[in-house]
Design an enzyme around this catalytic site. Structure first.
Site: not given
Ligand SMILES: NC(=O)c1ccc[n+]([C@@H]2O[C@H](COP(=O)([O-])OP(=O)(O)OC[C@H]3O[C@@H](n4cnc5c(N)ncnc54)[C@H](O)[C@@H]3O)[C@@H](O)[C@H]2O)c1
Length: 260
Positions: A142, A157
């Protein structure tokens, strides 16, 4: 010919958002993909989307915080799809609240999923990769891997995402001689269900939040959130030989946020 023909990938968190986009993008490039997620029905939906467009995908319930689940996901991938050559560790969660209000349980949950989960997935994948000619690990960090920003999600986080970058660098340095590359993609704000999914889990949070989170001014030169596919495109590049001299990198995909 796709860039990843003949390759097999595991994508954690593949049921939604960035993970789902990575599954679709890697499959489009010819990879066979195992979709791991705690939300099994969403993982199944992603695998069906791949199959509907002629690709090969399977799915598995996997909580990346569980050593047994991660081992089982990796074994299933080896048996069913003959891999993994590629790991995309995208599963993640968050809580809110200032450090003075954060419960130990909430801190430990986020660190367990976001950081320990990536360690468990990388360890299981490495054990296969180093005996099968190498591999490619892409962690989803991130902007919080490198900067704190003003307000927003909890310190758990940010600390976990900082750890993800260092874990990635450690893998890159320790396993380059075994043909394994590892890079950390650091997205800025992406239009996903991360907030919704984290709120669904908030019934289990034990922190008592009284102070409002500080106002969060999110200045991004490219003044919008990313589409998940814009992150998946970067992941597909890193998973392919086009990035063959890249390892241990923090690849910012943040619309310029950290350039300010
Ligand atoms: N959305 C943003 O703005 C953003 C920014 C920077 C980083 N990220 C990172 O991107 C990654 C994906 O997040 P996203 O934004 O697509 O969110 P999202 O919630 O749409 O997708 C995350 C997925 O991870 C799954 N998940 C959660 N806990 C879990 C576990 N213990 N075991 C297995 N699966 C699990 C959820 O069920 C979901 O399907 C994350 O690591 C998040 O920190 C997101």
């Amino acid at each position: 010919m796709g860039k990843l023909n003949g390759k097999c990938a595991i994508v954690t968190g593949g049921g939604s958002g960035i993970g789902r986009a990575c599954v679709l993008r890697l499959a489009q490039e010819g990879a066979r993909v195992m979709v791991g997620d705690i939300r099994t029905e969403l993982a199944e939906e992603t695998a069906k989307m791949v199959r509907a467009s002629g690709g090969v995908a399977s799915f598995v319930h996997c909580d990346v915080a569980s050593e047994a689940d991660v081992e089982a996901m990796t074994d299933k991938t080896i048996k069913e799809l003959g891999g993994p050559d590629i790991l995309v560790a995208a599963a993640g969660t968050s809580t809110r609240g200032g450090i003075h209000e954060l419960s130990l349980a909430d801190w430990e949950h986020v660190v367990r999923v976001n950081l320990t989960g990536q360690f468990l997935c990388a360890r299981a994948a490495l054990r296969h990769m180093i005996n099968h000619g190498g591999g490619n690990i892409i962690t989803i960090g991130s902007i919080s891997s490198v900067v704190i920003g003003a307000g927003g999600s909890a310190a758990s986080y940010k600390a976990s995402k900082g750890g993800v970058l260092q874990l990635t660098r450690a893998i890159a340095v320790e396993y380059a001689h075994k043909g394994v590359r590892a890079n950390c993609v650091c997205p800025g704000a992406v239009a996903t269900n991360l907030g919704k999914h984290s709120r669904e889990e908030s019934v289990k949070w034990t922190s008592v939040l009284k102070d409002d989170a500080r106002a969060y001014k999110f200045d991004v030169p490219i003044a919008r959130r990313a589409d998940p596919m814009e992150i998946a495109n970067v992941v597909a590049f890193l998973a392919s030989d086009e990035s063959s001299f890249m390892t241990g990198s923090a690849v910012m995909a943040d619309g310029g946020y950290t350039a300010i």
